[in-house]
Design an enzyme around this catalytic site. Structure first.
Site, PDB file in Angstrom:
ATOM      1  N   THR A 197       0.850  -1.201   0.000  1.00 19.83           N
ATOM      2  CA  THR A 197       0.000   0.000   0.000  1.00 19.83           C
ATOM      3  C   THR A 197       0.886   1.251   0.000  1.00 19.83           C
ATOM      4  O   THR A 197       2.043   1.184   0.416  1.00 19.83           O
ATOM      5  CB  THR A 197      -0.894  -0.050   1.255  1.00 19.83           C
ATOM      6  N   ARG A 210     -15.500  -4.850   1.278  1.00 16.01           N
ATOM      7  CA  ARG A 210     -14.719  -4.557   2.493  1.00 16.01           C
ATOM      8  C   ARG A 210     -13.990  -3.215   2.338  1.00 16.01           C
ATOM      9  O   ARG A 210     -13.414  -2.918   1.291  1.00 16.01           O
ATOM     10  CB  ARG A 210     -13.723  -5.684   2.743  1.00 16.01           C
TER      11      ARG A 210
END
Ligand code: ASP
Length: 296
Positions: free
Chosen positions: A163, A191
């Site tokens: 990320t 999610r």
């Protein structure tokens, strides 16, 4: 401090988790290129907000990272991306979740901040907004790389180390924070992690500094991790100390907590901390003549 009157600083992260040594060079190069993109803006007198957006865009374009093209796949074999951005000068923030068709979720997040009176837009509504704002849609396949497909097919779970995020201080004394991610691999469709949640995945306040986090989103949200770090900055701890001390506070709240974080304070010091095995980063401040990259 070299020549410049006011300090400037940028630090980017390329994700927290288990980074295999054979990927060190690739992710450090990507972090450095992203930091350089942001630094060029700051050095030319540009804003922290522009710098963090540009740095994150560079990593969204780099398939080495879990953001934009190169994002991990969810349980349905598709990409759903989240991003958030915050302006420390105004306290305004914007975020998007469950983005499937737009190349730079970070820029959508910024558009939510500047062009709506909302803070978070998700899914179809966010994508309709993006189209209305003139962003070009691409097929979901665009985001799916061979590497991610192979990981999906081989059920490799530990792919969530890449990320991206950035925090910066500009010469006008403003800070900003940005985060962008494909989330965690095999996540259930729908999610949403910490990356688009202010106080969890990111935060910025000119009085104290800015934070961006990475790692297991469920842990980060439960701890309010960005706020934990901000609290230490607000107590007067410089960024390196705040970054180091946050581990204990995080683990008190979430004992199994797996995460990493980058920090800049209002004086232009930077810090990095983690409870995960690793975090990759690159930074430059007015005290350095070049970029510092590393895997902690
Ligand atoms: N924090 C991200 C999420 O939970 C993933 C990551 O940082 O690797 O969505």
């Amino acid at each position: 401090m070299s020549q410049m009157e006011n300090p400037i600083a940028i630090i980017v992260h390329g994700g927290a988790g288990n980074i295999p040594p054979e990927r060190y060079e690739l992710v450090q190069t990507g972090c450095r290129e992203a930091a350089a993109r942001g630094w060029a803006i700051l050095a030319a007198g540009g804003s922290a907000l522009d710098a963090v957006e540009a740095a994150v865009q560079a990593m969204e374009d780099n398939p080495a990272f879990n953001a934009g093209r190169g994002s991990v796949l969810n349980a349905a074999g598709e990409v759903e991306m989240d991003a958030g951005i915050m302006d420390g000068a105004t306290g305004q923030a914007g975020a998007v979740t469950l983005i499937r068709h737009f190349q730079h979720p970070i820029s959508l997040a910024r558009a939510v901040m500047t062009s709506t009176h909302h803070l978070i837009l998700g899914g179809e509504g966010a994508e309709a907004f993006a189209q209305k704002m003139g962003f070009e849609p691409v097929p979901n396949d665009f985001f799916i790389t061979e590497r991610r497909l192979a990981q999906y097919r081989r059920r490799i779970q530990a792919a969530s180390a890449d990320t991206v995020g950035a925090v910066a201080l500009d010469a006008a004394g403003h800070v900003a924070s940005a985060n962008s991610t494909g989330g965690v691999s095999f996540k259930l469709p729908g999610r949403i992690g910490d990356s688009p949640i202010p106080g969890a995945g990111f935060y910025a306040d000119d009085r104290f500094g800015a934070v961006a986090t990475t790692g297991q989103g469920e842990h980060i949200i439960r701890a309010g991790l960005s706020f934990l770090v901000m609290r230490l900055l607000a107590e007067g701890q410089p960024a390196p100390e705040a970054a180091a001390r946050a581990s204990d506070l995080f683990r008190i709240r979430v004992s199994e907590g797996e995460a990493g974080w980058i920090v800049v304070d209002a004086e232009g010091n930077v810090g990095v901390g983690h409870t995960s095995q690793n975090i990759s980063f690159a930074w430059r401040t007015s005290d350095e003549d070049d970029f510092v990259t590393g895997i902690a």
